[in-house]
Design an enzyme around this catalytic site. Structure first.
Site, mmCIF file in Angstrom:
data_model
loop_
_atom_site.group_PDB
_atom_site.id
_atom_site.type_symbol
_atom_site.label_atom_id
_atom_site.label_comp_id
_atom_site.label_asym_id
_atom_site.label_seq_id
_atom_site.Cartn_x
_atom_site.Cartn_y
_atom_site.Cartn_z
ATOM 1 N N SER A 53 0.824 -1.298 -0.079
ATOM 2 C CA SER A 53 -0.116 0.055 -0.065
ATOM 3 C C SER A 53 0.896 1.163 0.070
ATOM 4 O O SER A 53 2.178 1.055 0.160
ATOM 5 C CB SER A 53 -0.987 -0.205 1.089
ATOM 6 O OG SER A 53 -1.367 1.155 1.666
ATOM 7 N N TYR A 100 -3.353 -0.585 10.336
ATOM 8 C CA TYR A 100 -3.260 -0.851 8.959
ATOM 9 C C TYR A 100 -1.553 -0.467 8.282
ATOM 10 O O TYR A 100 -1.123 -1.220 7.504
ATOM 11 C CB TYR A 100 -4.217 -0.019 8.055
ATOM 12 C CG TYR A 100 -4.372 -0.280 6.518
ATOM 13 C CD1 TYR A 100 -4.881 -1.378 6.097
ATOM 14 C CD2 TYR A 100 -3.416 0.534 5.641
ATOM 15 C CE1 TYR A 100 -5.049 -1.358 4.749
ATOM 16 C CE2 TYR A 100 -3.533 0.192 4.263
ATOM 17 C CZ TYR A 100 -4.524 -0.723 3.859
ATOM 18 O OH TYR A 100 -4.373 -1.040 2.488
HETATM 19 P P1 NAD Z 1 -12.241 -5.095 -0.389
HETATM 20 O O1 NAD Z 1 -12.742 -4.670 1.006
HETATM 21 O O2 NAD Z 1 -13.195 -4.555 -1.560
HETATM 22 O O3 NAD Z 1 -12.012 -6.533 -0.471
HETATM 23 C C1 NAD Z 1 -11.310 -7.278 0.583
HETATM 24 C C2 NAD Z 1 -11.412 -8.868 0.237
HETATM 25 O O4 NAD Z 1 -10.799 -9.421 1.322
HETATM 26 C C3 NAD Z 1 -12.589 -9.259 -0.006
HETATM 27 O O5 NAD Z 1 -12.894 -10.278 -1.024
HETATM 28 C C4 NAD Z 1 -13.095 -9.965 1.468
HETATM 29 O O6 NAD Z 1 -13.688 -11.249 1.152
HETATM 30 C C5 NAD Z 1 -11.691 -10.543 1.806
HETATM 31 N N1 NAD Z 1 -11.627 -10.819 3.095
HETATM 32 C C6 NAD Z 1 -11.788 -9.661 3.940
HETATM 33 N N2 NAD Z 1 -11.635 -10.369 5.480
HETATM 34 C C7 NAD Z 1 -11.228 -11.797 5.120
HETATM 35 C C8 NAD Z 1 -11.124 -12.816 5.990
HETATM 36 N N3 NAD Z 1 -11.051 -12.846 7.323
HETATM 37 N N4 NAD Z 1 -10.638 -14.020 5.538
HETATM 38 C C9 NAD Z 1 -10.724 -14.383 3.982
HETATM 39 N N5 NAD Z 1 -11.159 -13.048 3.214
HETATM 40 C C10 NAD Z 1 -11.143 -12.069 3.807
HETATM 41 O O7 NAD Z 1 -10.777 -4.140 -0.480
HETATM 42 P P2 NAD Z 1 -9.936 -3.862 -1.851
HETATM 43 O O8 NAD Z 1 -9.896 -2.344 -1.878
HETATM 44 O O9 NAD Z 1 -10.437 -4.726 -3.019
HETATM 45 O O10 NAD Z 1 -8.396 -4.284 -1.093
HETATM 46 C C11 NAD Z 1 -7.725 -5.264 -1.310
HETATM 47 C C12 NAD Z 1 -6.347 -5.301 -0.922
HETATM 48 O O11 NAD Z 1 -5.795 -4.267 -1.504
HETATM 49 C C13 NAD Z 1 -6.291 -5.332 0.655
HETATM 50 O O12 NAD Z 1 -4.972 -5.843 1.047
HETATM 51 C C14 NAD Z 1 -6.012 -3.712 0.888
HETATM 52 O O13 NAD Z 1 -5.182 -3.243 2.047
HETATM 53 C C15 NAD Z 1 -5.211 -3.401 -0.299
HETATM 54 N N6 NAD Z 1 -5.213 -2.000 -1.026
HETATM 55 C C16 NAD Z 1 -6.323 -1.165 -1.281
HETATM 56 C C17 NAD Z 1 -6.173 -0.117 -1.688
HETATM 57 C C18 NAD Z 1 -7.413 0.553 -2.489
HETATM 58 O O14 NAD Z 1 -7.174 1.690 -2.640
HETATM 59 N N7 NAD Z 1 -8.531 0.013 -2.638
HETATM 60 C C19 NAD Z 1 -5.011 0.546 -1.955
HETATM 61 C C20 NAD Z 1 -3.784 -0.146 -1.428
HETATM 62 C C21 NAD Z 1 -3.918 -1.302 -0.829
#
Ligand code: NAD
Length: 260
Positions: free
Chosen positions: A152, A165
């Site tokens: 991230s 986080y």
């Molecule tokens: P999101 O909330 O849309 O999706 C999260 C996913 O994790 C979902 O598929 C959910 O089912 C799964 N999940 C959550 N808890 C779980 C558990 N206990 N067991 C199994 N699966 C579980 O999030 P996103 O925005 O798509 O983020 C995905 C990754 O990318 C994360 O690691 C997040 O930190 C990282 N990220 C996102 C962004 C952004 O801008 N959206 C930026 C940097 C990093």
């Protein structure tokens, strides 16, 4: 000298015959990784804690990709340990692991709840460590493999109101380098993608906060929130032979955010 130049072909991006585990691969950024890897030819083994798979199944069905969906709460060590054996049962192996599942809790430092710290660290850090270790054992036997962690901007910066986080994503960057050093001699590469600001469920609260949204947009040189599809080429690259000499790297895909 020169043979590699002569033999180069775009086939080095193909994932035909490979098997990929994608955690949280049903929604948000994870869904984009799943579809990208399937489009590049991989079998995909999608792990989520719920069963909200219909959307992703439609995409994969339309592509006639080979896909399996597996329910596991990755915060639960016992359930987590079933993931790699279940993938091996389904597809006989694991070539690629994308540690995408993650969560975020927001609160001021002085109000932060102990259970929120635990929940974030358990999923964002512990699960990445234990699942990577389990997948690495299969990959070492084969002498090849790719582990892709999701870091991230908070792997580089402190942020505000998200202490666990930030701690977890700094640690993911550290784990990426540590695993890369240990596994390189086995033909395994471990890298991370550091997404900038993407429009997903995870970021909905800050996008709907007018002031915060404007602040963020004004700092992104590209000037817009990215779409999950902006990561599809990156994940295919890191999962494929094309990236065999990249190891231990944290690759920012951020519209220029870190360059500011
Ligand atoms: P999101 O909330 O849309 O999706 C999260 C996913 O994790 C979902 O598929 C959910 O089912 C799964 N999940 C959550 N808890 C779980 C558990 N206990 N067991 C199994 N699966 C579980 O999030 P996103 O925005 O798509 O983020 C995905 C990754 O990318 C994360 O690691 C997040 O930190 C990282 N990220 C996102 C962004 C952004 O801008 N959206 C930026 C940097 C990093």
């Amino acid at each position: 000298m020169g043979e590699g130049l002569q033999d180069f072909s775009l086939d080095c991006f193909s994932l035909k015959g490979k098997t990929a585990i994608i955690t949280g691969g049903n929604t948000g950024l994870g869904q984009a990784y799943t579809i990208a890897l399937a489009k590049a030819g991989a079998n995909v083994f999608v792990v989520t804690h719920g069963t909200n798979w219909d959307d992703t199944k439609v995409f994969l069905h339309n592509m006639k990709g080979k896909a399996e969906f597996f329910q596991a709460d990755l915060s639960d060590r016992e359930q987590l340990q079933k993931v790699v054996p279940a993938c091996v049962d389904a597809f006989s192996t694991v070539d690629i692991l994308v540690n995408n599942a993650g969560t975020i809790r927001r609160n001021s430092l002085l109000e932060f709840k102990d259970e929120d710290w635990d929940d974030v660290i358990t999923l964002n850090l512990d699960a990445v460590y234990f699942l990577s270790q389990a997948a690495a054992k299969v990959m070492v036997e084969k002498g090849s493999g790719k582990i892709i962690n999701i870091a991230s901007m908070l792997s580089f910066q402190g942020g505000k109101s998200i202490p666990p986080y930030t701690a977890s994503k700094h640690a993911v960057a550290g784990l990426t380098k540590s695993f890369a050093n240990e596994l390189a001699e086995h033909g395994i590469q471990v890298n991370a993608i550091a997404p900038g600001y993407f429009a997903t469920k995870n970021t909905a609260p800050i996008r709907s906060d007018e002031k915060r949204n404007a602040e963020i947009l004004s700092r992104i040189p590209a000037g817009y929130w990215a779409d999950p599809s902006d990561l599809m080429g990156t994940v295919v690259y890191l999962a494929s032979k094309a990236s065999d000499y990249m190891n231990g790297h944290i690759l920012a895909v951020d519209g220029g955010w870190l360059a500011r």
